[in-house]
Design a protein around this motif. Structure first.
Motif, short mmCIF file in Angstrom:
data_model
loop_
_atom_site.label_atom_id
_atom_site.label_comp_id
_atom_site.label_asym_id
_atom_site.label_seq_id
_atom_site.Cartn_x
_atom_site.Cartn_y
_atom_site.Cartn_z
N ALA A 176 3.89 43.66 -63.10
CA ALA A 176 3.60 42.62 -61.99
C ALA A 176 4.75 41.69 -62.50
O ALA A 176 5.40 41.09 -61.24
N ARG A 177 5.09 41.13 -63.40
CA ARG A 177 6.26 40.21 -63.85
C ARG A 177 7.51 40.78 -63.28
O ARG A 177 8.59 40.01 -62.65
N TRP A 178 7.75 42.09 -63.47
CA TRP A 178 9.06 42.69 -63.12
C TRP A 178 9.18 42.75 -61.51
O TRP A 178 10.44 43.00 -60.95
N LEU A 179 7.96 42.79 -60.93
CA LEU A 179 8.11 43.06 -59.34
C LEU A 179 8.46 41.78 -58.83
O LEU A 179 8.76 41.67 -57.74
N ALA A 180 8.45 40.54 -59.78
CA ALA A 180 8.93 39.47 -59.19
C ALA A 180 10.19 39.46 -58.57
O ALA A 180 10.63 38.62 -57.62
N LEU A 181 11.08 40.30 -59.16
CA LEU A 181 12.83 40.20 -58.58
C LEU A 181 12.61 40.81 -57.36
O LEU A 181 13.03 40.26 -56.33
N PRO A 182 12.14 42.08 -56.90
CA PRO A 182 11.95 42.72 -55.49
C PRO A 182 11.32 41.81 -54.60
O PRO A 182 11.49 41.67 -53.40
N VAL A 183 9.99 41.21 -55.06
CA VAL A 183 9.29 40.33 -54.15
C VAL A 183 10.05 39.13 -53.72
O VAL A 183 10.12 38.56 -52.86
N GLY A 184 10.86 38.61 -54.72
CA GLY A 184 11.69 37.46 -54.20
C GLY A 184 12.82 37.97 -53.31
O GLY A 184 13.09 37.07 -52.33
N ALA A 185 13.38 38.99 -53.42
CA ALA A 185 14.40 39.55 -52.61
C ALA A 185 13.63 39.89 -51.07
O ALA A 185 14.50 39.21 -50.21
N VAL A 186 12.41 40.10 -51.03
CA VAL A 186 11.82 40.20 -49.69
C VAL A 186 11.48 38.99 -49.20
O VAL A 186 11.50 38.97 -47.99
N TYR A 187 10.94 38.02 -50.10
CA TYR A 187 10.94 36.77 -49.54
C TYR A 187 12.15 36.17 -48.74
O TYR A 187 11.93 35.19 -47.84
N SER A 188 13.26 36.41 -49.04
CA SER A 188 14.64 35.85 -48.29
C SER A 188 14.33 36.45 -46.86
O SER A 188 15.22 35.77 -46.00
N LEU A 189 13.71 37.42 -46.58
CA LEU A 189 13.79 37.67 -45.10
C LEU A 189 12.85 36.91 -44.31
O LEU A 189 12.85 36.91 -43.06
#
Length: 133
Positions: free
Chosen positions: A9-22
């Motif tokens: 869950a903590r490592w998913l923070a990177l791709p979730v953050g990238a999706v946030y930029s959308l």
């Protein structure tokens, strides 16, 4: 809630953050501006302070790595700077901006994680807005 305690869950923070930029221009997918930080807040609530800082760092790093692609074009293509200088400037910016979210995550997990609903619904968003400011 057990998923948010796991390392994945903590490592998913990177791709979730990238999706946030959308959620920002030019895409403007505004529901992501609510869902992605909510994911990060749930990870912070389930994490120890050091783990929360790492999740905040990677979330914001993902956001800025995906959202500042224009810096490459500006520095390297238009400014004709060497590629090593371009990457150093971009990664430096990402690291500095990610440090702010790491500090907020650490502070939340250290002092407010076991607090009241007031803390989670008012103090955490206020800290997020202050960080963005």
């Amino acid at each position: 809630m057990s998923f948010f305690r796991s390392p994945s869950a903590r490592w998913l923070a990177l791709p979730v953050g990238a999706v946030y930029s959308l959620s920002f221009a030019p895409f403007g997918w505004w529901p992501l501006a609510i869902l992605c930080p909510a994911y990060l807040f749930l990870v912070w609530q389930a994490a120890e302070p050091r783990q929360a800082a790492k999740a905040g760092f990677w979330f914001t790093a993902g956001t800025f790595l995906a959202g500042t692609y224009w810096l490459y074009h500006t520095i390297y293509v238009i400014g004709r700077a060497p590629i090593w200088l371009t990457l150093f400037a971009m990664l430096g910016l990402v690291a500095v901006m990610a440090a702010y979210a790491a500090a907020v995550g650490y502070g939340f997990a250290r002092w407010l994680r076991r607090g009241s609903a007031f803390d989670r619904l008012l103090v955490l968003p206020a800290a997020w807005v202050t960080m963005e400011w």
